[in-house]
Design an enzyme around this catalytic site. Structure first.
Site, PDB file in Angstrom:
ATOM      1  N   SER A 253      18.820   4.505  -1.826  1.00 49.93           N
ATOM      2  CA  SER A 253      17.934   4.884  -2.917  1.00 49.93           C
ATOM      3  C   SER A 253      18.550   4.578  -4.268  1.00 49.93           C
ATOM      4  O   SER A 253      19.741   4.350  -4.404  1.00 49.93           O
ATOM      5  CB  SER A 253      17.594   6.374  -2.823  1.00 49.93           C
ATOM      6  N   LYS A 254      17.692   4.568  -5.247  1.00 52.67           N
ATOM      7  CA  LYS A 254      18.029   4.201  -6.613  1.00 52.67           C
ATOM      8  C   LYS A 254      19.280   4.937  -7.130  1.00 52.67           C
ATOM      9  O   LYS A 254      20.063   4.380  -7.884  1.00 52.67           O
ATOM     10  CB  LYS A 254      16.818   4.527  -7.493  1.00 52.67           C
ATOM     11  N   ARG A 255      19.419   6.162  -6.713  1.00 54.71           N
ATOM     12  CA  ARG A 255      20.521   6.990  -7.206  1.00 54.71           C
ATOM     13  C   ARG A 255      21.906   6.381  -6.990  1.00 54.71           C
ATOM     14  O   ARG A 255      22.793   6.529  -7.814  1.00 54.71           O
ATOM     15  CB  ARG A 255      20.500   8.351  -6.510  1.00 54.71           C
TER      16      ARG A 255
ATOM     17  N   GLY B 205      22.843   3.361  -6.873  1.00 56.39           N
ATOM     18  CA  GLY B 205      23.108   2.036  -7.409  1.00 56.39           C
ATOM     19  C   GLY B 205      21.913   1.129  -7.224  1.00 56.39           C
ATOM     20  O   GLY B 205      20.783   1.602  -7.128  1.00 56.39           O
TER      21      GLY B 205
END
Length: 491
Positions: free
Chosen positions: A259-261, A263
């Site tokens: 997920s975006k978190r 990276g």
RNA sequence: GGCCCCUUCGUCUAAUGGUUAGGACAGCGGCUUUUCAAGCCGUUAACAGGGGUUCAAUUCCCCUAGGGGCUACCA
């Protein structure tokens, strides 16, 4: 020869997730590879699943098409491309879904549900309090004709739900895993059409896959739980079920959902950092597929020759940035210097801003590119690596000039010696090879320690602990600028 | 909680009912060498555990564990 029509069916909710690119690539290759499903004669179709207006992002469709094209994935049919099964955007097919929903309703394979979201919410809360699986309690499943009519007359909003069998087993077949059994009693009466009249993914994708004559459905294995419901829907219509290939998810380093978190997860992110499509494609191909030989470096053309179903696996893969970096460095090194110069140009604006106009020519950029080519992992690395080529005066501590145990005073003395030698070299001879020849010869005949001269020289020229070698750098910068740097270091 | 999927070096993955369990990335060591890279050579490292089946199991079956997914009028 087997017929093969595969599709990519993204919803336009933003950027393209790297996992979706992997799914897209594998589908594309199954359709187009010589060793794929149809000896390279398959079709690959793009269909936009925009049935959730709440999540839709402006411009996402265009972005999707753009980045897929950048990656080298081409479609035979799709929005903006055409094809005989269009339109390829689901919100333009609402009449079709309506027709098939009515059919299901008429045949008693689906029913109208008038339950309010509030009631459903309450129901689920009760269920989970009682540690029961949250599931629709089928209150509206047995409404009689009068009750339905009454609700409709009152204008009550309703959804259409799929009528699941109450008992028995549903056996489905995934190409990669074989038979999977589900108990019909575990299946929820899935919503087919929302109260706004728009179909859910579950319904629209089945209708479209059938109508568009999709032969093989490739999708992420997060869809495995709805697989039996899909199959039941095909059966309710009396349609042939396409073959299903569920691809395992791509996970992050710790094994969780990528997920975006943590990276970068979007292809656009990788593109912006200077990853090449060659590297991304090679990397994505290798997650869940392996050639029978030990070959691992594949261009798209080579994948189009070699990719096959029997090399595919069903286990999830963890995203390994190190390997992507390796692959990207590999393909970067294979570029010609002029190609590389073009590629790095957009990343260099920050450096060029401060540079004298004579340092902004394509020829200078090419020369610069040549000296950093084998050091780059991604194009954005070029910024830090080449900064010294573009600025007027370097700033670094004098001690950095000293090689190993020598003093900086000694380094400066050595530089002065080198300076006299360099001054004697003509402009015409001021080329990397010639410079190296002259200096190395001088060092040898005068019995000098190479490191005690070349390290200070290199630092004087670049101001960096790590950099391309002094001969390369001088070759790029020219006599005047090189000597200027030496003077600055001595001063 | 329920249902489903997955399980070979740290990572991506091969192979096989009997192998020194192979390759690649990363790591480590060396060569090269003015640094960093690149390149070359070498090397550490894996069959999740427990039961079966079998002369033999990493391979087939079962169980357990671990990981993941789904459990919406989102896809």
């Amino acid at each position: 020869m087997e017929k093969a029509r595969l599709r990519l069916a993204p919803s336009p909710t933003g950027f393209l997730h790297i996992g979706n690119l992997r799914t897209a690539l594998h589908g594309y290759l199954l359709a187009k590879s010589k060793k794929g499903l149809a000896e390279g004669q398959g079709k690959f179709i793009l269909r936009i699943e925009d049935t959730d207006e709440k999540r839709e992002v402006e411009g996402a469709v265009e972005g999707l098409i753009k980045v897929l094209d950048w990656a080298g994935i081409k479609f035979d049919e799709g929005p903006g491309i055409g094809g005989e099964f269009g339109p390829y955007v689901q919100t333009q097919r609402l009449d079709t879904y309506d027709f098939y929903a009515k059919k299901l309703l008429a045949e008693n394979s689906a029913y109208r549900c008038f339950c309010t979201p509030e009631r459903l919410q309450e129901m689920r809360e009760k269920q989970s309090d009682m540690k029961l699986p949250p599931r629709y309690d089928r209150l509206c499943r047995n409404l009689n004709v009068e009750q339905i009519k009454e609700n409709m007359d009152q204008g009550k909003p309703y959804v259409v739900r799929q009528m699941m069998p109450l008992e028995g087993e549903v056996i489905v077949n995934d190409i990669l895993r074989g038979e999977i059994k589900f108990n019909a009693s575990d299946l929820d009466d899935q919503v087919l059409v929302k109260s706004n009249g728009v179909p859910t993914y579950h319904f629209a994708s089945v209708v479209d896959d059938h109508l568009m004559e999709i032969t093989h459905v490739t999708r992420g294995d997060e869809w495995l739980p709805s697989f039996p419901k899909n199959v039941l829907l095909y059966q309710a219509f009396g349609w042939e079920v396409p073959k299903f290939i569920h691809l395992a998810l791509i996970l992050n380093k710790s094994g969780g959902k990528l997920s975006k978190r943590q990276g970068d997860v979007f292809v656009e992110d990788f593109r912006a950092k200077g990853y090449l499509p060659e590297a991304i494609i090679n990397f994505c191909a290798l997650m869940g597929w392996h050639d029978k030989t030990d070959k691992e470096l594949f261009t798209m053309d080579e994948l189009l020759e070699s990719f096959s179903l029997d090399g595919m696996g069903a286990s999830p893969a963890i995203f390994d940035l190190d390997k992507l970096d390796y692959l990207n460095g590999y393909y970067l090194r294979r570029k010609s210097v002029s190609e590389l110069a073009v590629l790095i140009r957009p990343f260099l604006t920050e450096n060029l801003v401060q540079a004298h106009f004579s340092l902004q020519t394509p020829a200078y950029l090419e020369a610069v590119a040549a000296t950093v080519q084998e050091r780059l992992k991604k194009l954005s690395d070029v910024v830090d690596m080449t900064r010294f080529y573009f600025i007027d005066k370097l700033a670094f501590p004098k001690e950095m000039l000293a090689w190993k145990t020598m003093t900086s005073q000694q380094a400066i003395i050595n530089l002065q010696e080198l300076k006299t030698i360099l001054e004697q070299i003509s402009i015409d001879d001021w080329r990397t090879a010639k410079l190296e020849e002259s200096i190395m010869a001088w060092l040898k005949t005068n019995d000098k320690k190479v490191g005690e001269y070349l390290w200070p020289l290199r630092v004087a020229l670049t101001g960096e602990k790590y950099s391309p070698g002094p001969f390369e750098v001088m070759g790029v910068m020219g006599k005047e600028n090189s000597l200027k740097r030496v003077d600055q270091a001595i001063a």
